[in-house]
Design an enzyme around this catalytic site. Sequence first.
Site, PDB file in Angstrom:
ATOM      1  CE1 TYR A 102      -3.542   2.621   0.340  1.00 19.51           C
ATOM      2  CE2 TYR A 102      -2.407   3.325   2.326  1.00 19.51           C
ATOM      3  CZ  TYR A 102      -3.358   3.539   1.349  1.00 19.51           C
ATOM      4  OH  TYR A 102      -4.139   4.670   1.378  1.00 19.51           O
ATOM      5  CG  HIS A 117      -7.222   4.973  -0.847  1.00 21.77           C
ATOM      6  ND1 HIS A 117      -6.512   4.106  -0.054  1.00 21.77           N
ATOM      7  CD2 HIS A 117      -8.479   4.475  -0.933  1.00 21.77           C
ATOM      8  CE1 HIS A 117      -7.308   3.120   0.327  1.00 21.77           C
ATOM      9  NE2 HIS A 117      -8.507   3.315  -0.186  1.00 21.77           N
TER      10      HIS A 117
END
Length: 195
Positions: A99, A145
């Site tokens: 991530y 994101h």
Amino acid sequence: MSATATETIATTASSSLPLPKARPPKIDFSSVNPNNLGTLRKLNQVLFPIRYSEKFYKDVLLPEHEEFCKLIYYNDIPVGDICCRIETDPNDQTKSRLYIMTMGVLAPYRSRKVGSKGLQHVIENAIDLSKKKDAPKALESIYLHVQTSNDDARRFYEKHGFREVGRVDGYYKKLEPHDAWVLEKVLNESTEERP
């Protein structure tokens, strides 16, 4: 000798000599460690509209994140960072994914391949880890994101092989707009069959 004669000689001499080639810029990486953590904090304050917690800064110092949490230097000047963490895949506990928590480059150094080289460095390390027989879990993908108003970031990641795999409404609590795209890059199709 007059000033004009000196200028003429200097101009003639310099035009006949080859100019030295400019050195290409040097882009380097340094693992985040206790000695340069202050630099990471300062970069993050300038680059991002949110303040990161002490837990974030403790996590980037974990040994398993060393190859994925880097300061980025341009000609020995710290100009950016990329910080990632390894997570267990919620859909398959035997697999993991990387991530990207933060990635940023100071505005004057954008469009100089600094961010691309930083991202490529992380992608290459992730691919290397995904191929290791002794890795605790197969590293399948990299994801992040991106705020839905940040079209430049989305294009940047898409240029590097990421694609939109979802959208999270209300992801950003303190930013407008609140929504985020989820972008992902699958590392390699053969990670299922690790050597």
